[in-house]
Design a protein around this motif. Structure first.
Motif, PDB file in Angstrom:
ATOM      1  N   ASN A  33       0.802  -1.139   0.179  1.00 32.62           N
ATOM      2  CA  ASN A  33       0.006   0.209   0.078  1.00 32.62           C
ATOM      3  C   ASN A  33       0.929   1.370   0.063  1.00 32.62           C
ATOM      4  O   ASN A  33       2.089   1.152   0.339  1.00 32.62           O
ATOM      5  N   GLU A  34       0.276   2.412  -0.441  1.00 34.80           N
ATOM      6  CA  GLU A  34       0.895   3.306  -0.504  1.00 34.80           C
ATOM      7  C   GLU A  34       0.540   4.607   0.546  1.00 34.80           C
ATOM      8  O   GLU A  34      -0.989   4.702   0.511  1.00 34.80           O
ATOM      9  N   VAL A  51      -3.175   6.431   0.555  1.00 34.69           N
ATOM     10  CA  VAL A  51      -3.333   6.949  -0.581  1.00 34.69           C
ATOM     11  C   VAL A  51      -3.818   5.917  -1.634  1.00 34.69           C
ATOM     12  O   VAL A  51      -5.114   6.243  -2.214  1.00 34.69           O
ATOM     13  N   LYS A  52      -3.491   4.664  -1.809  1.00 34.67           N
ATOM     14  CA  LYS A  52      -3.720   3.725  -2.640  1.00 34.67           C
ATOM     15  C   LYS A  52      -3.095   2.375  -2.294  1.00 34.67           C
ATOM     16  O   LYS A  52      -2.127   2.317  -1.996  1.00 34.67           O
ATOM     17  N   GLY A  53      -3.581   1.349  -2.773  1.00 33.49           N
ATOM     18  CA  GLY A  53      -3.151  -0.025  -2.762  1.00 33.49           C
ATOM     19  C   GLY A  53      -2.580  -0.297  -4.220  1.00 33.49           C
ATOM     20  O   GLY A  53      -2.951   0.253  -5.308  1.00 33.49           O
ATOM     21  N   ASN A  54      -1.478  -0.842  -4.122  1.00 36.40           N
ATOM     22  CA  ASN A  54      -0.797  -1.048  -5.313  1.00 36.40           C
ATOM     23  C   ASN A  54      -0.922  -2.592  -5.912  1.00 36.40           C
ATOM     24  O   ASN A  54      -1.669  -3.496  -4.878  1.00 36.40           O
ATOM     25  N   VAL A 147     -15.872  -0.605  -4.097  1.00 39.67           N
ATOM     26  CA  VAL A 147     -15.874   0.412  -3.699  1.00 39.67           C
ATOM     27  C   VAL A 147     -17.286   0.522  -3.149  1.00 39.67           C
ATOM     28  O   VAL A 147     -18.347   0.358  -3.694  1.00 39.67           O
TER      29      VAL A 147
END
Length: 207
Positions: A33-34, A51-54, A147
């Motif tokens: 993850n970021e 921020v987001k998952g990679n 989501v």
């Protein structure tokens, strides 16, 4: 019982099936993850904001050996290396599945390194190891399905699962475990201690 061989199957475009010559001794799956560091003046440390998952990455070594037939081992390794080439149909490298037993990994070939360590009398390589990195490939529909589009001011549906309680769900939905009764009433539950797993629940809006 015969040993199950790992397979690489192209899905876009469809049709190519590449069995591995020898199953890998191990593989490694990485998921990261970021987070962004947010500096707050006066604090001794930054705050972290997700921020987001990679994308998941699957790394493994594939071993090829043709010392028994003396055939150029590149005849077999080229089928894997060729998965880095652009498809004439999609103008992109092919999307594929790496399948081995219970592992089904939709992916694209991110990188491959060939190492040759045994050669015939004519110089043709007879043994090779491919170090392969596969990037997980998630289609947009599957990502959007994760989501939560439900609005906080609308009734929600949940499924009761092992470890749940109405108090726990109320804490998650309303930030107050004491507000479990509206969920019980909306879901027609008489006894909150005997809810079976898999029971659908209605989580109403609190006014």
């Amino acid at each position: 019982m015969p040993l199950t061989k790992a397979l690489i199957i192209t899905t876009t475009p469809r049709g190519q099936v590449i069995p591995v010559m020898f199953n890998p001794p191990q593989y490694e799956i990485t998921k990261t993850n970021e987070f962004a560091e947010i500096a707050i003046p006066g604090l001794g440390s930054s705050l972290l904001q997700f921020v987001k998952g990679n994308i998941q990455t699957l790394k493994l070594d594939l071993f090829f050996d043709t010392t028994d037939t003396r055939r150029d081992v590149r005849f077999f390794t080229s089928k894997v290396v060729g998965l880095t080439a652009l498809s004439a149909v999609t103008h992109a490298p092919p999307v594929m599945l790496f399948i081995w037993g219970s592992l089904v990994f939709p992916c694209v070939l991110d990188s491959v390194t060939e190492r040759f360590d045994y050669f015939g009398a004519n110089g043709a390589p007879l043994r090779a190891t491919l170090s392969v990195s596969l990037k997980g490939y998630d289609v947009i529909e599957s990502l959007l399905s994760l989501v939560p589009f439900e609005s906080a001011d609308r009734t929600k549906r949940r499924v009761f699962k092992a470890g749940d309680s109405l108090q726990r769900i109320a804490a998650e939905e309303y930030d107050d475990p004491r507000k479990w009764r509206p969920i019980a009433q909306a879901s027609n539950i008489d006894n909150p201690l005997t809810i079976p797993n898999g029971r659908g629940l209605t989580v109403p809006t609190l006014k």
